[in-house]
Scaffold this motif. Structure first.
Motif, PDB file in Angstrom:
ATOM      1  N   LYS A   1      16.694  96.843 -46.913  1.00  0.00           N
ATOM      2  CA  LYS A   1      15.722  96.778 -47.867  1.00  0.00           C
ATOM      3  C   LYS A   1      15.188  98.133 -48.613  1.00  0.00           C
ATOM      4  O   LYS A   1      15.332  97.705 -49.874  1.00  0.00           O
ATOM      5  N   ALA A   2      16.261  99.104 -48.411  1.00  0.00           N
ATOM      6  CA  ALA A   2      16.833 100.215 -49.529  1.00  0.00           C
ATOM      7  C   ALA A   2      17.186  99.730 -50.892  1.00  0.00           C
ATOM      8  O   ALA A   2      17.572 100.037 -51.605  1.00  0.00           O
ATOM      9  N   LEU A   3      19.074  99.006 -50.311  1.00  0.00           N
ATOM     10  CA  LEU A   3      19.928  98.245 -51.090  1.00  0.00           C
ATOM     11  C   LEU A   3      18.974  97.491 -51.622  1.00  0.00           C
ATOM     12  O   LEU A   3      19.203  96.945 -53.691  1.00  0.00           O
ATOM     13  N   ASP A   4      17.802  96.077 -51.633  1.00  0.00           N
ATOM     14  CA  ASP A   4      17.130  95.301 -52.193  1.00  0.00           C
ATOM     15  C   ASP A   4      16.579  96.440 -53.525  1.00  0.00           C
ATOM     16  O   ASP A   4      16.107  95.807 -54.930  1.00  0.00           O
ATOM     17  N   GLN A   5      15.740  97.100 -53.336  1.00  0.00           N
ATOM     18  CA  GLN A   5      15.320  98.261 -53.964  1.00  0.00           C
ATOM     19  C   GLN A   5      16.261  98.570 -54.688  1.00  0.00           C
ATOM     20  O   GLN A   5      15.824  99.139 -55.792  1.00  0.00           O
ATOM     21  N   CYS A   6      17.204  99.410 -54.743  1.00  0.00           N
ATOM     22  CA  CYS A   6      18.315  99.839 -55.251  1.00  0.00           C
ATOM     23  C   CYS A   6      18.221  98.863 -56.598  1.00  0.00           C
ATOM     24  O   CYS A   6      18.934  99.767 -57.857  1.00  0.00           O
ATOM     25  N   LEU A   7      18.619  97.670 -55.958  1.00  0.00           N
ATOM     26  CA  LEU A   7      19.195  96.500 -56.657  1.00  0.00           C
ATOM     27  C   LEU A   7      18.737  96.414 -57.854  1.00  0.00           C
ATOM     28  O   LEU A   7      18.388  96.140 -59.276  1.00  0.00           O
ATOM     29  N   GLN A   8      16.907  96.338 -58.032  1.00  0.00           N
ATOM     30  CA  GLN A   8      16.355  96.276 -58.270  1.00  0.00           C
ATOM     31  C   GLN A   8      16.345  96.862 -59.552  1.00  0.00           C
ATOM     32  O   GLN A   8      15.798  96.655 -60.431  1.00  0.00           O
ATOM     33  N   ASN A   9      16.395  98.145 -59.212  1.00  0.00           N
ATOM     34  CA  ASN A   9      16.057  99.011 -60.523  1.00  0.00           C
ATOM     35  C   ASN A   9      17.534  98.969 -61.496  1.00  0.00           C
ATOM     36  O   ASN A   9      17.107 100.083 -62.008  1.00  0.00           O
ATOM     37  N   SER A  10      18.642  98.883 -60.747  1.00  0.00           N
ATOM     38  CA  SER A  10      20.061  98.699 -61.310  1.00  0.00           C
ATOM     39  C   SER A  10      19.687  97.634 -62.958  1.00  0.00           C
ATOM     40  O   SER A  10      19.071  96.455 -62.811  1.00  0.00           O
ATOM     41  N   THR A  11      20.582  98.084 -63.860  1.00  0.00           N
ATOM     42  CA  THR A  11      20.254  96.346 -65.075  1.00  0.00           C
ATOM     43  C   THR A  11      21.212  95.623 -64.659  1.00  0.00           C
ATOM     44  O   THR A  11      21.668  95.321 -64.167  1.00  0.00           O
ATOM     45  N   GLU A  12      20.395  94.753 -65.904  1.00  0.00           N
ATOM     46  CA  GLU A  12      20.944  93.132 -65.013  1.00  0.00           C
ATOM     47  C   GLU A  12      22.481  93.123 -65.772  1.00  0.00           C
ATOM     48  O   GLU A  12      22.979  91.991 -64.386  1.00  0.00           O
ATOM     49  N   HIS A  13      23.338  94.015 -66.373  1.00  0.00           N
ATOM     50  CA  HIS A  13      24.630  93.682 -66.623  1.00  0.00           C
ATOM     51  C   HIS A  13      25.418  94.232 -64.858  1.00  0.00           C
ATOM     52  O   HIS A  13      25.628  94.022 -64.745  1.00  0.00           O
ATOM     53  N   GLN A  14      24.926  95.393 -65.099  1.00  0.00           N
ATOM     54  CA  GLN A  14      25.136  96.230 -62.910  1.00  0.00           C
ATOM     55  C   GLN A  14      25.244  95.196 -62.076  1.00  0.00           C
ATOM     56  O   GLN A  14      26.185  94.434 -61.151  1.00  0.00           O
ATOM     57  N   ARG A  15      24.081  94.194 -62.207  1.00  0.00           N
ATOM     58  CA  ARG A  15      23.978  93.209 -61.382  1.00  0.00           C
ATOM     59  C   ARG A  15      24.600  91.970 -61.267  1.00  0.00           C
ATOM     60  O   ARG A  15      25.574  91.852 -60.508  1.00  0.00           O
TER      61      ARG A  15
ATOM     62  N   ILE B   1      29.107 101.502 -59.567  1.00  0.00           N
ATOM     63  CA  ILE B   1      27.565 100.613 -59.667  1.00  0.00           C
ATOM     64  C   ILE B   1      27.386 100.911 -57.492  1.00  0.00           C
ATOM     65  O   ILE B   1      26.591 101.316 -57.414  1.00  0.00           O
ATOM     66  N   ARG B   2      28.784 101.212 -56.794  1.00  0.00           N
ATOM     67  CA  ARG B   2      28.818 101.229 -55.399  1.00  0.00           C
ATOM     68  C   ARG B   2      28.342 102.734 -55.442  1.00  0.00           C
ATOM     69  O   ARG B   2      27.307 102.677 -54.520  1.00  0.00           O
ATOM     70  N   LYS B   3      29.106 103.519 -55.678  1.00  0.00           N
ATOM     71  CA  LYS B   3      28.887 105.021 -56.013  1.00  0.00           C
ATOM     72  C   LYS B   3      26.701 104.845 -56.345  1.00  0.00           C
ATOM     73  O   LYS B   3      26.125 105.793 -55.241  1.00  0.00           O
TER      74      LYS B   3
ATOM     75  N   LEU C   1      24.338 102.640 -56.082  1.00  0.00           N
ATOM     76  CA  LEU C   1      23.459 102.239 -55.174  1.00  0.00           C
ATOM     77  C   LEU C   1      24.105 103.190 -53.308  1.00  0.00           C
ATOM     78  O   LEU C   1      22.747 103.341 -53.473  1.00  0.00           O
ATOM     79  N   ARG C   2      25.252 103.671 -53.495  1.00  0.00           N
ATOM     80  CA  ARG C   2      25.309 104.103 -52.095  1.00  0.00           C
ATOM     81  C   ARG C   2      24.408 105.679 -52.135  1.00  0.00           C
ATOM     82  O   ARG C   2      22.973 105.249 -51.351  1.00  0.00           O
ATOM     83  N   HIS C   3      24.654 106.388 -53.307  1.00  0.00           N
ATOM     84  CA  HIS C   3      22.939 107.439 -53.642  1.00  0.00           C
ATOM     85  C   HIS C   3      21.392 107.030 -53.531  1.00  0.00           C
ATOM     86  O   HIS C   3      21.059 107.920 -52.744  1.00  0.00           O
ATOM     87  N   CYS C   4      21.801 105.901 -54.182  1.00  0.00           N
ATOM     88  CA  CYS C   4      20.249 105.388 -54.224  1.00  0.00           C
ATOM     89  C   CYS C   4      19.988 105.200 -52.658  1.00  0.00           C
ATOM     90  O   CYS C   4      18.600 105.483 -52.340  1.00  0.00           O
ATOM     91  N   ILE C   5      20.733 104.501 -51.732  1.00  0.00           N
ATOM     92  CA  ILE C   5      20.361 103.953 -50.555  1.00  0.00           C
ATOM     93  C   ILE C   5      19.467 105.136 -49.770  1.00  0.00           C
ATOM     94  O   ILE C   5      19.180 105.083 -48.900  1.00  0.00           O
ATOM     95  N   GLU C   6      21.010 105.941 -49.892  1.00  0.00           N
ATOM     96  CA  GLU C   6      20.826 106.832 -49.018  1.00  0.00           C
ATOM     97  C   GLU C   6      19.152 108.600 -49.124  1.00  0.00           C
ATOM     98  O   GLU C   6      18.982 108.933 -48.453  1.00  0.00           O
ATOM     99  N   ASN C   7      19.298 108.624 -50.621  1.00  0.00           N
ATOM    100  CA  ASN C   7      17.729 109.089 -51.174  1.00  0.00           C
ATOM    101  C   ASN C   7      16.524 108.197 -50.347  1.00  0.00           C
ATOM    102  O   ASN C   7      16.219 109.048 -50.430  1.00  0.00           O
ATOM    103  N   ARG C   8      16.651 106.781 -50.855  1.00  0.00           N
ATOM    104  CA  ARG C   8      15.326 105.927 -50.181  1.00  0.00           C
ATOM    105  C   ARG C   8      15.608 106.478 -48.221  1.00  0.00           C
ATOM    106  O   ARG C   8      13.991 106.316 -48.026  1.00  0.00           O
TER     107      ARG C   8
END
Length: 177
Positions: free
Chosen positions: A110-124, A158-160, A162-169
């Protein structure tokens, strides 16, 4: 079998195997909201076809098979979205996946999904291309008009993030629970 007995048996079996089926869906669908929608459709289909279930057989396996077909239906529905992973990639992922049954795994997804939603279209798009089967990094670099090193470095950044975003969430969720 009486209707009350059938209701009770279905409720017991669905409650007992809900996490396994939801884990299967989450492992095969990139967005939490889509997985939730598929779970709802799967639940309805399971109830409508419960009379076809062989009593005494493996309910989880049957329910996961029904979920598989609901996922295929969902994929067809969203296939026009170019950021959806292809069937080959998803089938490969499905064949290698373990059963997600722990709440921790579901929380991370769920955290990954939320973090991906906050990333740019280019990143995704870069991540989607990077993890596409049989896709060479050279092809990605050519399509994105950049160097191979730039593709690797971008994916790493991008992976870094996302990892930080997931950990923070996950940490914030623990603080508020």
């Amino acid at each position: 079998m009486s209707l009350d007995t059938e209701h009770s048996e279905f409720a017991r079996l669905i409650a007992q195997h809900q996490r396994a089926v939801q884990g299967y869906i989450l492992a095969n669908v990139p967005r939490w909201g889509d997985a939730d929608e598929i779970w709802q459709e799967t639940s309805v289909r399971l109830w409508l076809e419960f009379d076809k279930f062989q009593r005494g057989s493996n309910f989880a396996a049957w329910a996961i098979r029904v979920a598989h077909f609901e996922i295929l239906t969902w994929r067809k529905k969203v296939s026009r979205n170019r950021l959806v992973f292809g069937d080959d990639f998803l089938e490969c992922l499905e064949s290698e996946q373990g059963q997600f049954t722990s709440q921790q795994s579901q929380d991370r997804l769920k955290a990954l999904d939320q973090c991906l939603q906050n990333s740019t279209e280019h990143q995704r798009e870069l991540l989607s291309r990077f993890y596409e089967p049989n896709r060479q990094v050279e092809q990605i670099a050519e399509a994105m008009k950049c160097s191979v090193d730039a593709v690797y470095k971008s994916a790493q950044r991008i992976r870094k993030v996302l990892r930080h975003c997931i950990e923070n969430r996950l940490q914030n969720a623990e603080l508020y629970s």
